[in-house]
Design an enzyme around this catalytic site. Structure first.
Site, PDB file in Angstrom:
ATOM      1  CG  ASP A  95      -0.347   0.008   2.517  1.00  0.00           C
ATOM      2  OD1 ASP A  95       0.891  -0.114   2.591  1.00  0.00           O
ATOM      3  OD2 ASP A  95      -1.075   0.138   3.531  1.00  0.00           O
ATOM      4  CB  SER A  96       4.580   1.697  -0.210  1.00  0.00           C
ATOM      5  OG  SER A  96       4.767   0.576  -1.056  1.00  0.00           O
ATOM      6  CG  ASP A 142       0.617  -4.100   2.137  1.00  0.00           C
ATOM      7  OD1 ASP A 142       0.942  -5.044   2.887  1.00  0.00           O
ATOM      8  OD2 ASP A 142       1.358  -3.121   1.917  1.00  0.00           O
ATOM      9  CE  LYS A 177       3.565  -5.840   3.900  1.00  0.00           C
ATOM     10  NZ  LYS A 177       3.026  -4.626   4.519  1.00  0.00           N
ATOM     11  CD  GLU A 181       0.925  -1.196   7.773  1.00  0.00           C
ATOM     12  OE1 GLU A 181       0.728  -0.340   8.657  1.00  0.00           O
ATOM     13  OE2 GLU A 181       1.299  -0.918   6.619  1.00  0.00           O
ATOM     14  CD  GLU A 187       8.112   0.001   7.333  1.00  0.00           C
ATOM     15  OE1 GLU A 187       7.119  -0.691   7.024  1.00  0.00           O
ATOM     16  OE2 GLU A 187       8.323   1.140   6.868  1.00  0.00           O
TER      17      GLU A 187
HETATM   18  O1  KIV Z   1       3.584  -1.062   1.601  1.00  0.00           O
HETATM   19  C1  KIV Z   1       4.764  -1.424   1.543  1.00  0.00           C
HETATM   20  O2  KIV Z   1       5.474  -1.209   0.555  1.00  0.00           O
HETATM   21  C2  KIV Z   1       5.316  -2.123   2.681  1.00  0.00           C
HETATM   22  C3  KIV Z   1       6.807  -2.286   2.707  1.00  0.00           C
HETATM   23  C4  KIV Z   1       7.431  -1.013   3.108  1.00  0.00           C
HETATM   24  C5  KIV Z   1       7.217  -3.410   3.559  1.00  0.00           C
HETATM   25  O3  KIV Z   1       4.615  -2.514   3.556  1.00  0.00           O
END
Ligand code: KIV
Length: 260
Positions: A46-47, A85, A114, A116, A183
């Site tokens: 989600d970056s 994500d 993934k 958080e 992280e």
């Molecule tokens: O969203 C993302 O790119 C991430 C990485 C920084 C691990 O979670």
């Protein structure tokens, strides 16, 4: 097939002490290039909210956007492990909400999702794992919590921070997480937890002791105006692109392209 498509091979790599490599990817051409370079796994992070959409944080990223980008990446790199994500707001309210969001990402081509969060997410990780969704836990600096953390700050520092991170990592693994991502945490702590956890660990800004490393595409390729200090930039992508575009523009203006 790439031998890293299957999560079982990540577990075997940990047991064999082999390092694993991940990078973020957000579209088909980058996924194709990453696969060609032999990268083991791609994260549709989600970056993308920051590096693709130009936001100041990841909170505005929608599930629809994650599905859209996951489809492109999965088509581009069928031999890599594809992780997507769960975006902010799509999974925290209940395990059922998380399952619906995770199912959308798996249908889009993700091999795992993934999410958080530490202890509060353990029940959700168990719920998803028991229903056929491979989950990767993400702890330490969790960018979706940036407003609560008061900024993109290093985590797991001090005795209390280290103990909390250890509890979170162990709870996620016990709940069925197939990997745990750290992280921006102290390298020594990440290495200690990597040795202790039964599942592979992924690090970003967490030193050299994790089983896998991940970096953001734009940081690796010199496309970020301000890459984080822990990242390493392997080429001046921005410089190369600006130079190429400048030569194209000049040739059009000078009548050299297209050829007559
Ligand atoms: O969203 C993302 O790119 C991430 C990485 C920084 C691990 O979670």
């Amino acid at each position: 097939m790439n031998r890293r498509k299957d999560l079982g091979s990540w577990q075997a790599a940990k047991a064999a002490g082999e390092k694993l490599v991940m990078i973020t990817a957000y579209d088909h051409p980058s996924a194709r290039l990453a696969q060609a370079a032999g990268i083991d796994g791609l994260l549709v992070g989600d970056s993308l909210g920051m590096v693709v959409q130009g936001r100041s944080d990841t909170l505005g990223v929608s599930l629809e956007a994650m599905v859209y980008h996951t489809e492109m990446v999965a088509r581009g790199a069928p031999e890599c492990l594809i992780v997507a994500d769960l975006p902010f707001g799509a999974f925290e309210a209940s395990p059922e909400a998380a399952f619906a969001a995770a199912a959308a990402l798996l249908k889009a081509g993700a091999d795992a999702v993934k999410l958080e969060g530490g202890l509060p997410m353990a029940e959700t990780v168990r719920f998803l794992s028991e229903r056929g969704v491979p989950v990767i836990g993400h702890i330490g600096l969790t960018p979706q919590h940036v407003r609560q953390l008061g900024g993109f700050r290093r985590q797991g520092t001090g005795a209390e921070g280290a103990a909390r991170l250890a509890r979170e990592a162990e709870a996620l693994a016990a709940a069925g997480a197939r990997m745990v991502l750290f992280e921006a945490v102290p390298a020594e702590l990440a290495a200690t937890l990597t040795a202790r956890l039964p599942v592979p660990t992924i690090g970003i800004g967490a030193g050299a002791g994790t089983d896998a490393q991940i970096l953001v595409w734009h940081d690796v390729l010199g496309l970020s105006p301000r890459p984080p200090s822990f990242a390493r930039t392997y080429c001046d992508g921005a410089g190369l692109i600006i130079d190429a575009l400048g030569r194209y523009a000049a040739e059009v203006r000078e009548g050299k392209f297209p050829p007559t």
